[in-house]
Design an enzyme around this catalytic site. Structure first.
Site, PDB file in Angstrom:
ATOM      1  N   HIS A   1       8.033  -3.281   5.760  1.00  9.62           N
ATOM      2  CA  HIS A   1       6.907  -3.336   4.830  1.00  9.62           C
ATOM      3  C   HIS A   1       6.439  -1.903   4.581  1.00  9.62           C
ATOM      4  CE1 HIS A   1       5.777  -7.721   5.290  1.00  9.62           C
ATOM      5  NE2 HIS A   1       6.415  -7.569   6.443  1.00  9.62           N
TER       6      HIS A   1
ATOM      7  N   HIS B   1      13.235  -6.531   7.599  1.00 13.98           N
ATOM      8  CA  HIS B   1      12.610  -5.881   6.445  1.00 13.98           C
ATOM      9  C   HIS B   1      11.523  -4.928   6.904  1.00 13.98           C
ATOM     10  CE1 HIS B   1      10.657  -9.765   7.234  1.00 13.98           C
ATOM     11  NE2 HIS B   1       9.516  -9.190   6.894  1.00 13.98           N
TER      12      HIS B   1
END
Ligand code: 5GP
Length: 141
Positions: free
Chosen positions: A129, A127
């Protein structure tokens, strides 16, 4: 022999090689978000990526961008040349999100990938951020 060379030239071996790769790592909470089994505030979605608000934001704007198909990317260092397209899509989505004033972003953002526990990674589904809405210091903690 000519036929085999033709396959080689067309990259057919690459396809066969990919077919053998399996993602056997444990599923994470992000799979439940992708499957809509748990709620999340989704801010962007297409066929390959999903972006949603972090449940524990560390900035006024804090979005996570993930691949819908983890495809072995538990963490960034699992990336291979086969992941170039999805990595590009994640970064493009991050850049678009970081410009979205309606989400609280201003003129600049901190865009981070934590690679492994030592870097603070808790969820082992790659992922990105995207954080904004305040100033950031360097070096990070
Ligand atoms: P990491 O530390 O792995 O780089 O980041 C994982 C992020 O996922 C954390 O910032 C954490 O707040 C967020 N997170 C963990 N569980 C959930 C959840 O169930 N929903 C949402 N929206 N974010 C989550």
């Amino acid at each position: 022999m000519e036929g085999l060379q033709g396959w080689d030239a067309r990259g057919r071996w690459d396809t066969i090689h990919l077919a053998g790769i399996r993602d056997v790592a444990d599923r994470t909470i992000f799979d439940k978000i992708i499957a809509r089994e748990i709620p999340a505030t989704i801010v962007k979605e297409d066929d390959k990526i999903l972006a949603f608000k972090d449940i524990n934001p560390v900035a006024p704007a804090h979005i996570l961008v993930i691949p819908k198909d983890r495809d072995g990317l538990t963490r960034l260092r699992r990336a291979t040349a086969e992941h170039i397209e999805i990595l590009g899509r994640l970064m493009l989505a991050a850049s678009e999100i970081a410009k979205d004033e309606s989400l609280g972003f201003g003129d600049g953002a901190r865009i981070v990938v934590n690679d492994g526990k030592v870097a603070g990674q808790e969820v082992f589904h790659l992922h990105v951020h995207v954080m904004g809405g305040r100033a950031f210091t360097w070096p990070p903690g």
